[in-house]
Scaffold this active site. Structure first.
Site, PDB file in Angstrom:
ATOM      1  N   HIS A 135       0.875  -1.184   0.000  1.00  0.00           N
ATOM      2  CA  HIS A 135       0.000   0.000   0.000  1.00  0.00           C
ATOM      3  C   HIS A 135       0.909   1.230   0.000  1.00  0.00           C
ATOM      4  O   HIS A 135       2.034   1.177   0.518  1.00  0.00           O
ATOM      5  CB  HIS A 135      -0.835  -0.050   1.279  1.00  0.00           C
ATOM      6  CG  HIS A 135      -1.897   0.988   1.394  1.00  0.00           C
ATOM      7  ND1 HIS A 135      -1.634   2.277   1.788  1.00  0.00           N
ATOM      8  CD2 HIS A 135      -3.241   0.918   1.205  1.00  0.00           C
ATOM      9  CE1 HIS A 135      -2.770   2.954   1.824  1.00  0.00           C
ATOM     10  NE2 HIS A 135      -3.757   2.165   1.481  1.00  0.00           N
ATOM     11  N   ASP A 212       3.417  -4.244   7.695  1.00  0.00           N
ATOM     12  CA  ASP A 212       2.216  -3.432   7.608  1.00  0.00           C
ATOM     13  C   ASP A 212       1.051  -4.385   7.876  1.00  0.00           C
ATOM     14  O   ASP A 212       0.662  -5.170   7.003  1.00  0.00           O
ATOM     15  CB  ASP A 212       2.128  -2.804   6.214  1.00  0.00           C
ATOM     16  CG  ASP A 212       0.782  -2.138   5.961  1.00  0.00           C
ATOM     17  OD1 ASP A 212      -0.110  -2.238   6.832  1.00  0.00           O
ATOM     18  OD2 ASP A 212       0.619  -1.539   4.892  1.00  0.00           O
ATOM     19  N   GLN A 215      -4.183  -4.734   7.149  1.00  0.00           N
ATOM     20  CA  GLN A 215      -5.169  -5.746   6.728  1.00  0.00           C
ATOM     21  C   GLN A 215      -4.941  -7.047   7.481  1.00  0.00           C
ATOM     22  O   GLN A 215      -5.881  -7.716   7.892  1.00  0.00           O
ATOM     23  CB  GLN A 215      -5.047  -6.018   5.209  1.00  0.00           C
ATOM     24  CG  GLN A 215      -5.286  -4.843   4.307  1.00  0.00           C
ATOM     25  CD  GLN A 215      -6.746  -4.440   4.192  1.00  0.00           C
ATOM     26  OE1 GLN A 215      -7.669  -5.191   4.533  1.00  0.00           O
ATOM     27  NE2 GLN A 215      -6.985  -3.229   3.736  1.00  0.00           N
ATOM     28  N   LYS A 238     -10.103  -0.459  10.504  1.00  0.00           N
ATOM     29  CA  LYS A 238     -10.322  -1.717   9.764  1.00  0.00           C
ATOM     30  C   LYS A 238     -10.572  -2.869  10.735  1.00  0.00           C
ATOM     31  O   LYS A 238     -10.988  -3.948  10.340  1.00  0.00           O
ATOM     32  CB  LYS A 238      -9.116  -2.021   8.882  1.00  0.00           C
ATOM     33  CG  LYS A 238      -8.889  -0.982   7.781  1.00  0.00           C
ATOM     34  CD  LYS A 238      -7.769  -1.389   6.868  1.00  0.00           C
ATOM     35  CE  LYS A 238      -7.106  -0.229   6.177  1.00  0.00           C
ATOM     36  NZ  LYS A 238      -7.862   0.326   5.061  1.00  0.00           N
ATOM     37  N   CYS A 376      -4.572   2.595  -3.717  1.00  0.00           N
ATOM     38  CA  CYS A 376      -3.294   3.060  -3.138  1.00  0.00           C
ATOM     39  C   CYS A 376      -2.202   2.023  -3.337  1.00  0.00           C
ATOM     40  O   CYS A 376      -1.384   1.778  -2.433  1.00  0.00           O
ATOM     41  CB  CYS A 376      -3.437   3.395  -1.653  1.00  0.00           C
ATOM     42  SG  CYS A 376      -4.568   4.725  -1.327  1.00  0.00           S
TER      43      CYS A 376
HETATM   44  C1  LIG Z   1      -2.411  -2.629   3.560  1.00  0.00           C
HETATM   45  C2  LIG Z   1      -2.705  -1.267   4.080  1.00  0.00           C
HETATM   46  N1  LIG Z   1      -1.727  -0.559   4.650  1.00  0.00           N
HETATM   47  C3  LIG Z   1      -1.929   0.670   5.162  1.00  0.00           C
HETATM   48  C4  LIG Z   1      -3.157   1.266   5.091  1.00  0.00           C
HETATM   49  C5  LIG Z   1      -3.330   2.645   5.656  1.00  0.00           C
HETATM   50  O1  LIG Z   1      -4.179   2.657   6.740  1.00  0.00           O
HETATM   51  P1  LIG Z   1      -4.700   4.080   7.302  1.00  0.00           P
HETATM   52  O2  LIG Z   1      -5.262   4.791   6.112  1.00  0.00           O
HETATM   53  O3  LIG Z   1      -5.753   3.705   8.265  1.00  0.00           O
HETATM   54  O4  LIG Z   1      -3.555   4.766   7.895  1.00  0.00           O
HETATM   55  C6  LIG Z   1      -4.207   0.581   4.465  1.00  0.00           C
HETATM   56  C7  LIG Z   1      -5.539   1.235   4.313  1.00  0.00           C
HETATM   57  O5  LIG Z   1      -6.190   1.092   3.311  1.00  0.00           O
HETATM   58  C8  LIG Z   1      -3.977  -0.714   3.965  1.00  0.00           C
HETATM   59  O6  LIG Z   1      -4.949  -1.410   3.369  1.00  0.00           O
END
Ligand SMILES: Cc1ncc(COP(=O)(O)O)c(C=O)c1O
Length: 419
Positions: A135, A212, A215, A238, A376
């Site tokens: 992401h 990360d 998810q 999430k 993203c």
């Molecule tokens: C795999 C992953 N990493 C990071 C994020 C970023 O999370 P946040 O927007 O809550 O900071 C997301 C959110 O879509 C995600 O799906």
């Protein structure tokens, strides 16, 4: 599973999605006169009543700023805030509560590692290993270090089915690698990465690993001690909790070595005209008034999630995914992207002659909420030669009937656009 279930969670009992659904008031609403079919939990999950009610109750009865007051409410709010930290500790199975730093989300947790841990030590030519399925939250902070410090980004590819290329990972980790930053679960492909193996291989070469888990932590049971991972980032919204709150787990030794990148109240020990000393972690990294109500909400969400039989939840989500995957095979105009073994409950696809946004818009009119775009993850889009995909992401409250609604909506979309 990349992380073994803890003993008490081994037996998968049937999971009653209908009963759990009843705890999510929003799921009983309609859109355009049709029942809402919410298949966008990968972007943000809905929240059970217990989370919403507890946040309101806390705000109405116990709210005050934390850590600074001697009065009753301030002490009560501080207790709740610090108890929330212990809940995150339990959820991630961290050894110590002071290894949990509250952030405003997963993005900030990863940026904290980039700015406070890596930036002060990185040298021009040092390398950061990433996968192509990250992401942007786990790409852009490392690009900052490329732009500002001369770091080199080394990319690990995925196979055509979306599995991580472990051979390429081995090849990418070299003497100049300072960090492996990798997703636990791809938000587009659903691929779950073998974190145990990744950490073992990186540590064998003396390289720390950041996962990360935005998810991954939703669908997998995470045990940061068993993983021996250095950094693990989560995001509250999430995880059936509120927005505006996330957390970074970091090994104590790393936290002690890190310099804060946000300055302000609460993160200092002493400030004079010509000198500052910092508070110990985690306070050192929580400058300013933190998201207090959100931390309380996150704790309730995690307690609620931990109270479910997570093996049964995982089995339920997997069954939804398998059913959806089987059903969409009938559409030869639709190509699924990401079929890695053991993948999580995310189904991304591209349709012949149909833009992802058109498809998502038609589905929306049928009451089916999915996401369309690059999610993203533009590096991943490039890897698969697509500009965008349509993504259905399943959560524990989704049902088989909702998968059928998705499939019917897809058939309808084809009809609308092609007659
Ligand atoms: C795999 C992953 N990493 C990071 C994020 C970023 O999370 P946040 O927007 O809550 O900071 C997301 C959110 O879509 C995600 O799906």
């Amino acid at each position: 599973m990349t992380v073994p279930f803890r003993k008490e969670m081994k037996v998968a009992m049937p999971f009653d999605a209908e009963a759990v659904r009843g705890q999510f008031p929003i799921l009983s609403r309609t859109v355009y006169g049709k029942p809402l079919v919410y298949l966008d939990s990968g972007a943000s999950a809905q929240k059970p009543s217990i989370v919403l009610d507890t946040m309101l109750d806390f705000a109405q009865t116990e709210y005050a700023n934390v850590h600074r007051g001697v009065h009753f409410l301030s002490a009560a709010a501080t207790d709740r805030y610090e108890a929330a930290r212990r809940t995150v500790q339990k959820f991630l199975h961290a050894a110590r509560e002071d290894e949990i730093v509250f952030t405003k989300g997963g993005t900030e947790a990863i940026n904290l590692v980039a700015y406070s841990w890596l930036m002060p030590i990185i040298q021009p030519g040092d390398e950061i290993v990433l996968s192509v399925m990250e992401h942007h939250s786990n790409i852009v902070p490392w690009h900052f270090l490329r732009e500002r410090c001369g770091a080199v980004l080394r990319w690990v590819d995925v196979a055509d089915d979306g599995s991580l290329d472990m051979g390429a990972l081995d090849g990418a980790i070299g003497p100049k690698t300072r960090l492996v930053a990798i997703t636990h679960m791809s938000n587009v492909l659903g691929t779950v990465t073998p974190l145990n193996e990744i950490v073992a291989r990186a540590h064998a070469k003396g390289v720390p690993v950041l996962a990360d888990g935005c998810q991954g932590a939703v669908h997998e049971i995470v045990d940061v001690q068993a993983l021996d991972i250095d950094f693990y980032a989560i995001t509250g919204h999430k995880l059936y909790g509120p927005t505006g709150i996330g957390a970074l787990y970091a090994k104590r030794a790393h936290l002690k070595a890190m310099r804060p990148f946000n300055g302000g109240g609460e993160m200092i020990r002493e400030v004079t005209k010509d000198r500052i000393t910092y508070a110990d972690p985690p306070a050192r990294f929580e400058a300013g008034t933190p998201p207090i109500v959100q931390a309380v909400g996150l704790a309730v969400a995690l307690d609620w999630l931990m109270g479910l039989d997570r093996a049964a939840v995982a089995a339920h989500e997997h069954a939804l995914l398998t059913h959806a995957r089987e059903k969409v095979r009938q559409f030869n105009w639709l190509k699924v992207i990401g079929d890695a073994p053991g993948k999580g409950a995310i189904l991304s696809f591209e349709a012949d002659d149909m833009h992802a946004h058109d498809l998502a818009t038609i589905l929306d009119r049928e009451g089916v909420a999915v996401r369309a775009g690059h999610h993203c993850a533009q590096v991943l889009m490039e890897r698969f030669g697509v500009a965008s995909t349509t993504r259905a992401s399943f959560a524990l409250y989704n049902t088989r009937a909702e998968v059928e609604a998705l499939v019917a909506g897809l058939a309808r979309a084809r009809e609308v656009l092609h007659g």
